[in-house]
Design a protein around this motif. Structure first.
Motif, PDB file in Angstrom:
ATOM      1  N   LEU A  78      27.431  61.798  33.823  1.00 15.52           N
ATOM      2  CA  LEU A  78      27.604  61.094  35.098  1.00 15.52           C
ATOM      3  C   LEU A  78      26.969  61.879  36.236  1.00 15.52           C
ATOM      4  CD1 LEU A  78      31.286  59.834  34.711  1.00 15.52           C
ATOM      5  CD2 LEU A  78      29.204  58.450  34.644  1.00 15.52           C
ATOM      6  N   ARG A  79      27.104  63.208  36.206  1.00 18.21           N
ATOM      7  CA  ARG A  79      26.474  64.043  37.246  1.00 18.21           C
ATOM      8  C   ARG A  79      24.951  63.962  37.138  1.00 18.21           C
ATOM      9  NH1 ARG A  79      27.943  65.712  41.613  1.00 18.21           N
ATOM     10  NH2 ARG A  79      27.142  67.794  41.435  1.00 18.21           N
ATOM     11  N   THR A  80      24.431  63.928  35.913  1.00 21.51           N
ATOM     12  CA  THR A  80      22.991  63.828  35.697  1.00 21.51           C
ATOM     13  C   THR A  80      22.461  62.515  36.258  1.00 21.51           C
ATOM     14  OG1 THR A  80      23.162  65.171  33.697  1.00 21.51           O
ATOM     15  CG2 THR A  80      21.185  63.850  33.931  1.00 21.51           C
ATOM     16  N   ILE A  88      33.345  60.484  40.506  1.00 24.40           N
ATOM     17  CA  ILE A  88      33.782  60.805  39.146  1.00 24.40           C
ATOM     18  C   ILE A  88      35.289  61.043  39.118  1.00 24.40           C
ATOM     19  CG2 ILE A  88      33.568  62.451  37.244  1.00 24.40           C
ATOM     20  CD1 ILE A  88      30.636  62.836  38.128  1.00 24.40           C
ATOM     21  N   GLU A  89      35.821  61.732  40.132  1.00 17.90           N
ATOM     22  CA  GLU A  89      37.271  61.970  40.193  1.00 17.90           C
ATOM     23  C   GLU A  89      38.033  60.661  40.272  1.00 17.90           C
ATOM     24  OE1 GLU A  89      39.403  64.795  42.509  1.00 17.90           O
ATOM     25  OE2 GLU A  89      37.746  66.226  42.429  1.00 17.90           O
ATOM     26  N   ARG A  90      37.550  59.728  41.072  1.00 19.27           N
ATOM     27  CA  ARG A  90      38.215  58.411  41.161  1.00 19.27           C
ATOM     28  C   ARG A  90      38.165  57.690  39.816  1.00 19.27           C
ATOM     29  NH1 ARG A  90      35.990  58.419  46.294  1.00 19.27           N
ATOM     30  NH2 ARG A  90      34.147  57.243  45.655  1.00 19.27           N
ATOM     31  N   GLU A  91      37.042  57.813  39.145  1.00 19.96           N
ATOM     32  CA  GLU A  91      36.891  57.179  37.842  1.00 19.96           C
ATOM     33  C   GLU A  91      37.846  57.797  36.818  1.00 19.96           C
ATOM     34  OE1 GLU A  91      33.223  56.140  34.835  1.00 19.96           O
ATOM     35  OE2 GLU A  91      32.798  56.429  36.958  1.00 19.96           O
ATOM     36  N   ILE A  92      37.993  59.115  36.865  1.00 23.08           N
ATOM     37  CA  ILE A  92      38.896  59.811  35.952  1.00 23.08           C
ATOM     38  C   ILE A  92      40.331  59.341  36.160  1.00 23.08           C
ATOM     39  CG2 ILE A  92      39.926  62.075  35.435  1.00 23.08           C
ATOM     40  CD1 ILE A  92      37.109  63.243  35.999  1.00 23.08           C
ATOM     41  N   GLU A  93      40.710  59.114  37.390  1.00 22.12           N
ATOM     42  CA  GLU A  93      42.068  58.646  37.693  1.00 22.12           C
ATOM     43  C   GLU A  93      42.359  57.295  37.046  1.00 22.12           C
ATOM     44  OE1 GLU A  93      44.873  59.847  38.987  1.00 22.12           O
ATOM     45  OE2 GLU A  93      43.806  61.746  39.021  1.00 22.12           O
ATOM     46  N   SER A  94      41.336  56.494  36.846  1.00 25.49           N
ATOM     47  CA  SER A  94      41.552  55.164  36.266  1.00 25.49           C
ATOM     48  C   SER A  94      41.607  55.197  34.741  1.00 25.49           C
ATOM     49  CB  SER A  94      40.448  54.204  36.719  1.00 25.49           C
ATOM     50  OG  SER A  94      39.209  54.563  36.133  1.00 25.49           O
ATOM     51  N   TYR A  95      41.244  56.330  34.125  1.00 27.48           N
ATOM     52  CA  TYR A  95      41.248  56.428  32.663  1.00 27.48           C
ATOM     53  C   TYR A  95      42.681  56.451  32.135  1.00 27.48           C
ATOM     54  CZ  TYR A  95      36.293  57.870  32.777  1.00 27.48           C
ATOM     55  OH  TYR A  95      34.941  57.939  32.958  1.00 27.48           O
ATOM     56  N   ILE A 105      39.929  67.966  33.202  1.00 30.25           N
ATOM     57  CA  ILE A 105      38.602  67.414  33.501  1.00 30.25           C
ATOM     58  C   ILE A 105      38.262  67.619  34.971  1.00 30.25           C
ATOM     59  CG2 ILE A 105      37.219  65.309  33.558  1.00 30.25           C
ATOM     60  CD1 ILE A 105      38.942  64.370  31.137  1.00 30.25           C
ATOM     61  N   LYS A 106      39.249  67.409  35.860  1.00 29.08           N
ATOM     62  CA  LYS A 106      39.009  67.631  37.289  1.00 29.08           C
ATOM     63  C   LYS A 106      38.706  69.096  37.569  1.00 29.08           C
ATOM     64  CE  LYS A 106      41.778  63.836  39.068  1.00 29.08           C
ATOM     65  NZ  LYS A 106      42.983  63.495  39.839  1.00 29.08           N
ATOM     66  N   ASP A 107      39.400  69.988  36.871  1.00 31.36           N
ATOM     67  CA  ASP A 107      39.139  71.422  37.030  1.00 31.36           C
ATOM     68  C   ASP A 107      37.719  71.735  36.583  1.00 31.36           C
ATOM     69  OD1 ASP A 107      39.932  74.131  37.618  1.00 31.36           O
ATOM     70  OD2 ASP A 107      39.982  74.453  35.446  1.00 31.36           O
TER      71      ASP A 107
END
Length: 113
Positions: A78-80, A88-95, A105-107
């Motif tokens: 995603l960073r690439t 990406i953090e917002r997306e991780i929260e929805s997982y 993952i956030k760390d």
């Protein structure tokens, strides 16, 4: 690939198929046909076979690398592709994953340059 990875790669799709067969209420070949059709959605039985194949690949990857490594690789991709850390953090929260894994993952994301 070790035996446990083979078992995981074949076991997960097998269990999914068995559960889908049990839910159909049919027996024998009719249960297999109905289960594959349900798993395949609008693509029917062939779609169901494809879904089971994808599950085999996914479970093989999970058995070999683990959730954490796969999610870290996803973050790197995603960073690439140019997504910001906040996106990406917002997306991780929805997982639908554990809070502990989200924190790891956030760390990892925060440690990236």
């Amino acid at each position: 690939m070790t035996k446990s990875r083979h078992i995981a790669a074949l076991g997960v799709p097998g269990l999914v198929l068995l559960v889908a067969m049990a839910v159909t209420g049919w027996a024998g070949a009719a249960a297999i046909t109905a289960a594959l059709a349900v798993l395949g959605g609008p693509f029917g039985m062939l779609g169901g076979i494809a879904v089971l194949g994808l599950l085999a690949l996914m479970s093989q990857g999970l058995a070999e690398y683990g959730f954490e490594a796969i999610f870290k690789s996803t973050v790197d991709q995603l960073r690439t592709k140019g997504k910001s850390k906040s996106d990406i953090e917002r997306e991780i929260e929805s997982y639908p994953i554990s809070s502990d894994l989200k924190l790891k993952i956030k760390d990892y994301l925060r440690k990236l340059a």
